[in-house]
Design a protein around this motif. Structure first.
Motif, PDB file in Angstrom:
ATOM      1  N   GLY A 178       0.786  -1.230   0.000  1.00  0.00           N
ATOM      2  CA  GLY A 178       0.000   0.000   0.000  1.00  0.00           C
ATOM      3  C   GLY A 178       0.817   1.277   0.000  1.00  0.00           C
ATOM      4  O   GLY A 178       0.268   2.370   0.130  1.00  0.00           O
ATOM      5  N   ALA A 179       2.127   1.183  -0.166  1.00  0.00           N
ATOM      6  CA  ALA A 179       2.978   2.380  -0.172  1.00  0.00           C
ATOM      7  C   ALA A 179       2.772   3.157  -1.469  1.00  0.00           C
ATOM      8  O   ALA A 179       2.499   2.581  -2.518  1.00  0.00           O
ATOM      9  N   ASP A 180       2.894   4.477  -1.401  1.00  0.00           N
ATOM     10  CA  ASP A 180       2.750   5.333  -2.576  1.00  0.00           C
ATOM     11  C   ASP A 180       4.115   5.892  -2.947  1.00  0.00           C
ATOM     12  O   ASP A 180       4.670   6.724  -2.235  1.00  0.00           O
ATOM     13  N   ASN A 200      -0.467  -3.800  -3.748  1.00  0.00           N
ATOM     14  CA  ASN A 200      -1.216  -2.533  -3.806  1.00  0.00           C
ATOM     15  C   ASN A 200      -0.342  -1.283  -3.730  1.00  0.00           C
ATOM     16  O   ASN A 200      -0.833  -0.190  -3.453  1.00  0.00           O
ATOM     17  N   ALA A 201       0.955  -1.416  -3.977  1.00  0.00           N
ATOM     18  CA  ALA A 201       1.843  -0.246  -3.995  1.00  0.00           C
ATOM     19  C   ALA A 201       1.597   0.549  -5.274  1.00  0.00           C
ATOM     20  O   ALA A 201       1.151   0.012  -6.287  1.00  0.00           O
ATOM     21  N   ILE A 202       1.891   1.837  -5.228  1.00  0.00           N
ATOM     22  CA  ILE A 202       1.708   2.712  -6.388  1.00  0.00           C
ATOM     23  C   ILE A 202       3.075   3.232  -6.828  1.00  0.00           C
ATOM     24  O   ILE A 202       3.747   3.927  -6.078  1.00  0.00           O
ATOM     25  N   PHE A 203       3.449   2.877  -8.061  1.00  0.00           N
ATOM     26  CA  PHE A 203       4.716   3.295  -8.658  1.00  0.00           C
ATOM     27  C   PHE A 203       4.455   4.210  -9.861  1.00  0.00           C
ATOM     28  O   PHE A 203       5.281   4.315 -10.750  1.00  0.00           O
ATOM     29  N   ASP A 215       4.880 -12.239 -15.804  1.00  0.00           N
ATOM     30  CA  ASP A 215       4.616 -13.662 -15.576  1.00  0.00           C
ATOM     31  C   ASP A 215       3.804 -13.879 -14.302  1.00  0.00           C
ATOM     32  O   ASP A 215       3.133 -14.899 -14.159  1.00  0.00           O
ATOM     33  N   ARG A 216       3.859 -12.957 -13.358  1.00  0.00           N
ATOM     34  CA  ARG A 216       3.139 -13.139 -12.095  1.00  0.00           C
ATOM     35  C   ARG A 216       2.208 -11.971 -11.752  1.00  0.00           C
ATOM     36  O   ARG A 216       1.652 -11.918 -10.656  1.00  0.00           O
ATOM     37  N   ALA A 217       2.048 -11.029 -12.694  1.00  0.00           N
ATOM     38  CA  ALA A 217       1.202  -9.851 -12.452  1.00  0.00           C
ATOM     39  C   ALA A 217      -0.257 -10.251 -12.317  1.00  0.00           C
ATOM     40  O   ALA A 217      -0.784 -11.005 -13.123  1.00  0.00           O
ATOM     41  N   ASP A 218      -0.898  -9.710 -11.288  1.00  0.00           N
ATOM     42  CA  ASP A 218      -2.299 -10.043 -11.010  1.00  0.00           C
ATOM     43  C   ASP A 218      -2.890  -8.940 -10.144  1.00  0.00           C
ATOM     44  O   ASP A 218      -2.169  -8.234  -9.438  1.00  0.00           O
ATOM     45  N   GLY A 219      -4.190  -8.812 -10.176  1.00  0.00           N
ATOM     46  CA  GLY A 219      -4.888  -7.912  -9.274  1.00  0.00           C
ATOM     47  C   GLY A 219      -5.081  -6.502  -9.817  1.00  0.00           C
ATOM     48  O   GLY A 219      -4.556  -6.119 -10.855  1.00  0.00           O
ATOM     49  N   VAL A 220      -5.877  -5.745  -9.063  1.00  0.00           N
ATOM     50  CA  VAL A 220      -6.203  -4.365  -9.400  1.00  0.00           C
ATOM     51  C   VAL A 220      -5.889  -3.497  -8.188  1.00  0.00           C
ATOM     52  O   VAL A 220      -6.226  -3.853  -7.059  1.00  0.00           O
ATOM     53  N   ASN A 221      -5.249  -2.368  -8.411  1.00  0.00           N
ATOM     54  CA  ASN A 221      -4.908  -1.473  -7.307  1.00  0.00           C
ATOM     55  C   ASN A 221      -6.193  -0.842  -6.753  1.00  0.00           C
ATOM     56  O   ASN A 221      -6.967  -0.267  -7.517  1.00  0.00           O
TER      57      ASN A 221
END
Length: 170
Positions: free
Chosen positions: A91-93, A111-114, A149-155
């Motif tokens: 969850g870090a921004d 859930n980090a934001i880059f 290869d392992r990306a999943d989910g929605v922020n």
């Protein structure tokens, strides 16, 4: 002679009172001092920075193994040649941050934001990236390929999927 001494003492007292008011009006709360802090070449292993405002902080050459940055505000931070091995950045921004030659191996980036970050020559081996948003981030192509290869989910904050933010083929 007595009047001039009294006049001088009065002037000194007025100047002191004005100086005290100036210091009090310019004082900042202690909790705001985490932002813009310089942690260059410091040992920050296992430190807890969770929920802290670290905007614009400098972490050049810092060893942050297993440090907790969950829900921390690291916008526009400078993190170069840093070690974030097994660190918690859930969850870090990190919006707009300069993240150059940083090791994120086995870190929790859930859930980090880059967004708009520059993460050149940084490693993300075995990092948990579920729900992380890398929109417009500059990341080495090889690292992007491995993360896809392992990306999943929605922020949950930006509403952007990890795969979409990395530009992964569906």
């Amino acid at each position: 002679m007595i009047k001039t001494r009294i006049g001088r003492m009065f002037a000194i007292i007025v100047i002191l009172i004005l100086a005290i008011f100036w210091v009090l009006l310019d004082a900042r709360p202690a909790w705001a001092q985490d932002a813009n802090v310089n942690y260059t070449s410091t040992l920050l292993r296992n430190r807890d920075f969770s929920g802290k405002d670290l905007r614009g902080g400098v972490f050049a050459g810092a060893d942050m193994r297993r440090a907790n940055f969950s829900n921390a505000d690291l916008q526009y931070a400078i993190i170069t040649k840093g070690i974030l091995l097994e660190a918690n950045l859930n969850g870090a921004d990190l919006t707009g941050s300069l993240i150059d030659r940083v090791i994120f191996d086995s870190a929790d980036l859930t859930n980090a934001i880059f967004t708009d970050a520059i993460a050149s020559q940084s490693r993300f081996f075995d990092a948990i990236i579920t729900g992380a948003d890398f929109t417009n981030a500059i990341i080495d192509r090889y690292q992007v390929k491995l993360m896809c290869d392992r990306a999943d989910g929605v922020n949950p904050v930006t509403g952007v999927s990890t795969r979409e933010s990395l530009g992964c083929d569906y």
